[in-house]
Design a protein around this motif. Structure first.
Motif, PDB file in Angstrom:
ATOM      1  N   CYS A   1       0.841  -1.205   0.000  1.00 46.57           N
ATOM      2  CA  CYS A   1       0.000   0.000   0.000  1.00 46.57           C
ATOM      3  C   CYS A   1       0.877   1.256   0.000  1.00 46.57           C
ATOM      4  O   CYS A   1       1.768   1.408   0.834  1.00 46.57           O
ATOM      5  CB  CYS A   1      -0.925  -0.006   1.210  1.00 46.57           C
ATOM      6  SG  CYS A   1      -1.977   1.445   1.292  1.00 46.57           S
TER       7      CYS A   1
ATOM      8  N   CYS B   1       0.090   3.523   3.379  1.00 41.00           N
ATOM      9  CA  CYS B   1       0.503   3.105   4.729  1.00 41.00           C
ATOM     10  C   CYS B   1       1.773   2.253   4.700  1.00 41.00           C
ATOM     11  O   CYS B   1       2.215   1.772   5.745  1.00 41.00           O
ATOM     12  CB  CYS B   1      -0.631   2.343   5.404  1.00 41.00           C
ATOM     13  SG  CYS B   1      -0.951   0.739   4.645  1.00 41.00           S
TER      14      CYS B   1
ATOM     15  N   CYS C   1      -6.349   0.264   1.832  1.00 39.57           N
ATOM     16  CA  CYS C   1      -5.973  -1.126   1.508  1.00 39.57           C
ATOM     17  C   CYS C   1      -6.811  -2.128   2.318  1.00 39.57           C
ATOM     18  O   CYS C   1      -6.480  -3.313   2.367  1.00 39.57           O
ATOM     19  CB  CYS C   1      -4.490  -1.351   1.732  1.00 39.57           C
ATOM     20  SG  CYS C   1      -3.938  -1.075   3.430  1.00 39.57           S
TER      21      CYS C   1
END
Ligand code: ZN
Length: 163
Positions: free
Chosen positions: A86, A89, A97
């Motif tokens: 992702c 993050c 995600c």
């Protein structure tokens, strides 16, 4: 394939797709699709992995975590879906995600022997790989755009976000 068999093929096919779908921030009823196909002698799954890995490295940066996940598509065997860590993050898990740490970027696989046969290629001698991806989705992930509808909303301020 029928037009070029038995010559080797390396092709990229961009085009518009339509589907019956409720329009949301993540899904549109019209979108673009880019498909790739390689057919020839001695093409292996390693070639598929190499092409996709090179593509992801160039787009998301060398060494950005990615994975191949087994999947099913009617025209390829074996089939995979490709995820990248992702971008928001970095794999820790967030709402974008769905707390998995991964985002799917495309589907791919080795061309099914029956498809090769219908295309005019002897599957005992020829093999190939194919992939399909949505460029809007690829761009959403690269630029952290939170709504796919911006692509078609005709608001030029959107261009500043990807410039
Ligand atoms: Zn995330």
């Amino acid at each position: 394939m029928r037009e070029y068999a038995p010559e080797a093929i390396r092709v990229i096919l961009p085009g518009k797709c339509y589907r019956f779908e409720q329009v949301t921030a993540r899904s549109e009823s019209m979108f673009y699709q880019v498909e790739g196909l390689a057919v020839g002698k001695h093409i292996t799954f390693s070639d598929l992995k190499g092409v996709i890995t090179n593509f992801a490295n160039q787009l998301y940066g060398e060494g950005h975590a990615m994975r191949f996940r087994k999947s099913y598509f009617p025209f390829t065997e074996p089939s995979v879906e490709v995820d990248i860590a992702c971008v928001l993050c970095s794999g820790k898990g967030c709402s974008i995600c769905k707390h998995t740490g991964w985002l799917e970027i495309l589907g791919a696989g080795m061309v099914h022997p029956t498809v090769l046969q219908y295309g005019g290629y002897d599957p005992a001698e020829y093999s190939g790989f194919a992939f399909g991806m949505g460029p809007e989705r690829i761009a959403l992930l690269k630029y952290g755009i939170d709504d796919i509808r911006y692509f078609y909303s005709n608001d030029v301020r959107f261009l500043d976000r990807i410039g």
